[in-house]
Design a protein around this motif. Sequence first.
Motif, short mmCIF file in Angstrom:
data_model
loop_
_atom_site.label_atom_id
_atom_site.label_comp_id
_atom_site.label_asym_id
_atom_site.label_seq_id
_atom_site.Cartn_x
_atom_site.Cartn_y
_atom_site.Cartn_z
N LEU A 57 0.83 -1.21 0.00
CA LEU A 57 0.00 0.00 0.00
C LEU A 57 0.86 1.26 0.00
O LEU A 57 0.57 2.23 -0.70
CB LEU A 57 -0.94 0.01 1.21
N TRP A 58 1.91 1.24 0.79
CA TRP A 58 2.76 2.42 0.95
C TRP A 58 3.62 2.66 -0.29
O TRP A 58 3.63 3.75 -0.86
CB TRP A 58 3.64 2.25 2.19
N LEU A 59 4.34 1.63 -0.72
CA LEU A 59 5.26 1.79 -1.83
C LEU A 59 4.59 1.62 -3.20
O LEU A 59 4.91 2.34 -4.14
CB LEU A 59 6.44 0.82 -1.69
N GLY A 60 3.67 0.68 -3.28
CA GLY A 60 3.03 0.39 -4.56
C GLY A 60 1.96 1.38 -4.96
O GLY A 60 1.84 1.75 -6.12
N TYR A 61 1.18 1.82 -3.99
CA TYR A 61 0.08 2.74 -4.27
C TYR A 61 0.36 4.16 -3.80
O TYR A 61 -0.43 5.06 -4.03
CB TYR A 61 -1.23 2.24 -3.64
N GLY A 62 1.46 4.35 -3.09
CA GLY A 62 1.83 5.69 -2.65
C GLY A 62 1.03 6.24 -1.49
O GLY A 62 1.05 7.44 -1.23
N ILE A 63 0.32 5.36 -0.77
CA ILE A 63 -0.46 5.83 0.38
C ILE A 63 0.50 6.35 1.44
O ILE A 63 1.43 5.67 1.85
CB ILE A 63 -1.35 4.70 0.94
N GLY A 64 0.26 7.57 1.88
CA GLY A 64 1.07 8.15 2.95
C GLY A 64 2.36 8.77 2.49
O GLY A 64 3.18 9.16 3.30
N ARG A 65 2.57 8.87 1.19
CA ARG A 65 3.79 9.51 0.69
C ARG A 65 3.48 10.92 0.21
O ARG A 65 2.37 11.23 -0.16
CB ARG A 65 4.40 8.69 -0.46
N GLY A 66 4.48 11.74 0.24
CA GLY A 66 4.32 13.11 -0.23
C GLY A 66 4.14 14.08 0.92
O GLY A 66 4.13 13.70 2.09
N PRO A 67 3.99 15.36 0.59
CA PRO A 67 3.83 16.37 1.64
C PRO A 67 2.50 16.20 2.39
O PRO A 67 1.52 15.73 1.83
CB PRO A 67 3.87 17.70 0.87
N GLY A 68 2.52 16.60 3.65
CA GLY A 68 1.31 16.52 4.47
C GLY A 68 0.99 15.14 4.96
O GLY A 68 -0.15 14.86 5.34
N ASN A 69 1.95 14.26 4.94
CA ASN A 69 1.71 12.89 5.40
C ASN A 69 2.61 12.52 6.57
O ASN A 69 3.13 11.41 6.64
CB ASN A 69 1.92 11.91 4.23
N GLY A 70 2.77 13.45 7.50
CA GLY A 70 3.55 13.19 8.70
C GLY A 70 2.96 12.06 9.53
O GLY A 70 3.68 11.37 10.25
N TRP A 71 1.65 11.87 9.41
CA TRP A 71 1.00 10.79 10.14
C TRP A 71 1.61 9.43 9.77
O TRP A 71 1.70 8.54 10.61
CB TRP A 71 -0.51 10.78 9.87
#
Length: 142
Positions: A68-82
């Motif tokens: 989910l994180w690497l393949g779909y980019g969930i939680g990546r990019g700005p504003g994703n400190g969570w």
Amino acid sequence: MLWVKAFHIVFVASWFAGLFYLPRVFVNLAMVPPESVAERARLLLMARKLLRFTTLLAVPALALGLWLWLGYGIGRGPGNGWMHAKLFVVVLVLGYHHACGVLLRRFERGASRHGHVWYRWFNEAPVLLLVAAVVLVVVKPF
């Protein structure tokens, strides 16, 4: 992506179920009288099987989370400190899982250093970690 997310949630919930129950077995092991060899052997067998099963559940939970994180980019990019905080919680959960294995090996050697009250408190940690992870993912406070 929804299938990956659904199975990630199922495996995480199952992994945590094992992490909730294994320390309860430790509580019971800590309360076994020294002369009760059969009861101790039965609880150790339960703990070994539960740790093995819990470890098998952790692997797909982590793999699907990485997908989910690497393949779909969930939680990546700005504003994703969570996501950084959640990944830290995942590291803590892995540490807790490892600690359960260490504690089990100590029980097997007869070298447990803690009483049942300590294990009761130890048993509360995965609840707090699960709450933290869920709040971070759902609320995304930062």
